[in-house]
Write a protein that holds these residues in place. Sequence first.
Motif, PDB file in Angstrom:
ATOM      1  N   UNK A  91       4.618  10.632  -9.061  1.00 56.38           N
ATOM      2  CA  UNK A  91       4.045  11.134 -10.316  1.00 56.38           C
ATOM      3  C   UNK A  91       3.509  12.542 -10.168  1.00 56.38           C
ATOM      4  N   UNK A  92       3.554  13.074  -8.949  1.00 55.16           N
ATOM      5  CA  UNK A  92       3.155  14.461  -8.748  1.00 55.16           C
ATOM      6  C   UNK A  92       1.684  14.676  -8.482  1.00 55.16           C
ATOM      7  N   UNK A  93       0.953  13.635  -8.064  1.00 57.48           N
ATOM      8  CA  UNK A  93      -0.456  13.818  -7.743  1.00 57.48           C
ATOM      9  C   UNK A  93      -0.611  14.798  -6.595  1.00 57.48           C
ATOM     10  N   UNK A  94      -1.703  15.552  -6.619  1.00 56.88           N
ATOM     11  CA  UNK A  94      -1.948  16.569  -5.590  1.00 56.88           C
ATOM     12  C   UNK A  94      -2.050  15.924  -4.217  1.00 56.88           C
ATOM     13  N   UNK A  95      -1.666  16.683  -3.204  1.00 52.66           N
ATOM     14  CA  UNK A  95      -1.715  16.153  -1.841  1.00 52.66           C
ATOM     15  C   UNK A  95      -3.137  15.778  -1.447  1.00 52.66           C
ATOM     16  N   UNK A  96      -4.128  16.521  -1.941  1.00 53.78           N
ATOM     17  CA  UNK A  96      -5.522  16.193  -1.647  1.00 53.78           C
ATOM     18  C   UNK A  96      -5.905  14.840  -2.231  1.00 53.78           C
ATOM     19  N   UNK A  97      -5.368  14.526  -3.421  1.00 52.66           N
ATOM     20  CA  UNK A  97      -5.638  13.223  -4.050  1.00 52.66           C
ATOM     21  C   UNK A  97      -4.965  12.107  -3.263  1.00 52.66           C
ATOM     22  N   UNK A 107       0.827  -1.205   0.000  1.00 52.18           N
ATOM     23  CA  UNK A 107       0.000   0.000   0.000  1.00 52.18           C
ATOM     24  C   UNK A 107       0.865   1.260   0.000  1.00 52.18           C
ATOM     25  N   UNK A 108       1.921   1.240   0.791  1.00 51.96           N
ATOM     26  CA  UNK A 108       2.829   2.390   0.818  1.00 51.96           C
ATOM     27  C   UNK A 108       3.508   2.587  -0.539  1.00 51.96           C
ATOM     28  N   UNK A 109       3.845   1.483  -1.183  1.00 53.25           N
ATOM     29  CA  UNK A 109       4.465   1.575  -2.509  1.00 53.25           C
ATOM     30  C   UNK A 109       3.491   2.177  -3.521  1.00 53.25           C
ATOM     31  N   UNK A 110       2.218   1.785  -3.426  1.00 54.83           N
ATOM     32  CA  UNK A 110       1.179   2.322  -4.318  1.00 54.83           C
ATOM     33  C   UNK A 110       1.032   3.835  -4.133  1.00 54.83           C
ATOM     34  N   UNK A 111       0.981   4.279  -2.887  1.00 57.63           N
ATOM     35  CA  UNK A 111       0.867   5.703  -2.616  1.00 57.63           C
ATOM     36  C   UNK A 111       2.148   6.457  -2.968  1.00 57.63           C
ATOM     37  N   UNK A 112       3.282   5.824  -2.700  1.00 54.64           N
ATOM     38  CA  UNK A 112       4.559   6.461  -3.008  1.00 54.64           C
ATOM     39  C   UNK A 112       4.731   6.702  -4.493  1.00 54.64           C
ATOM     40  N   UNK A 113       4.281   5.750  -5.301  1.00 53.84           N
ATOM     41  CA  UNK A 113       4.385   5.901  -6.756  1.00 53.84           C
ATOM     42  C   UNK A 113       3.493   7.043  -7.235  1.00 53.84           C
ATOM     43  N   UNK A 134       1.693   9.990   2.076  1.00 48.05           N
ATOM     44  CA  UNK A 134       3.101  10.319   1.821  1.00 48.05           C
ATOM     45  C   UNK A 134       3.266  11.779   1.439  1.00 48.05           C
ATOM     46  N   UNK A 135       4.404  12.323   1.776  1.00 50.61           N
ATOM     47  CA  UNK A 135       4.703  13.698   1.366  1.00 50.61           C
ATOM     48  C   UNK A 135       4.951  13.722  -0.128  1.00 50.61           C
ATOM     49  N   UNK A 136       4.328  14.661  -0.846  1.00 49.03           N
ATOM     50  CA  UNK A 136       4.567  14.736  -2.285  1.00 49.03           C
ATOM     51  C   UNK A 136       6.007  15.132  -2.582  1.00 49.03           C
ATOM     52  N   UNK A 137       6.460  14.771  -3.773  1.00 49.02           N
ATOM     53  CA  UNK A 137       7.817  15.116  -4.179  1.00 49.02           C
ATOM     54  C   UNK A 137       7.975  16.631  -4.178  1.00 49.02           C
ATOM     55  N   UNK A 138       8.985  17.108  -3.504  1.00 48.24           N
ATOM     56  CA  UNK A 138       9.187  18.550  -3.376  1.00 48.24           C
ATOM     57  C   UNK A 138       9.955  19.077  -4.578  1.00 48.24           C
ATOM     58  N   UNK A 139       9.353  20.046  -5.237  1.00 52.22           N
ATOM     59  CA  UNK A 139       9.989  20.626  -6.416  1.00 52.22           C
ATOM     60  C   UNK A 139      10.835  21.829  -6.007  1.00 52.22           C
TER      61      UNK A 139
END
Length: 311
Positions: free
Chosen positions: A68-74, A58-64, A106-111
Amino acid sequence: MSPMGAHESQIEAAAGDFAEYQELVLGRSPATVRSYHSDLVDLAGVIPTFAEFTLENLRAWLGEAAHRGLARSTLARRTASARAFSTWAVRHGHLERDVAVRLSTPAPKRHLPHVLSENQAREVLDAGDAAAGSREAGPEELRDAAILELLYATGIRVSELTGLDVDDVDLKSGTLRVTGKGDKQRTAPFGRPAAAALTAWLDRGRPRLIRPEKTGRAADRHAVFFGVRGGRITDRQVRRVVSAAVEAVGAGEASPHDLRHSAATHLLEGGADLREVQELLGHSSMQTTQIYTHVSTNRLRRVYQQAHPRA
């Protein structure tokens, strides 16, 4: 549990039953049920069986999804969907234990912020100063040069710039009184180029552009910067000024916030202390300011790789 279709995975089949439970038993709205079901169908493409329904997967699914840059709300909604489904699956005998109870978003990838090089910043500002320095310079040219110089010199936010009043400017000491987030005030210094541009605007440009009868509010008559219609300049107008100036010198696209990022990065590269930059930018947390140390490191790495014979 409803019969599985020929190509329907175990999780996808259970997702249909879960959706019915959410709608008919718990009375969830159709929009919520659709969101849950959509998330679980996506999950089923990665985790098709309950045997594979583990916290690690599950963590891997969310991490992926975060990668991919999905919004934090998503990401938060997907987490909620997986946790609700996990609890339901335990109650209905599909899982022995609620494996998703410890799942967190998970924390989104920080740009990293977009930063102009020092040469690009110099070209932008020099072009503005040259236009404003000519005898034929109109009030808009004087204003735009002052805006560009002030944004880069102080690193203030665009909302802080548009909110400046004349009394907030101290040309003698070269400082601004800035009102930031939460109405917190701070002092921001600026150098001689910004002082010169600001003086030219206040003396020769502002009096020609202000139209007090069109400001809408009496308080706006004291604004430092005005738009072409005579009222206090807006965030959108400032963005247009910056975008046009940066594109004019072939430096791509940039926003007022990019000038703020550039000012902070160039200060650190010039030897400024991180805490001093934090105070200048008005950051409440040092963690926010630390992003610029990563920018500086990345720029140093690129220079090293380009220049060092053993890179």
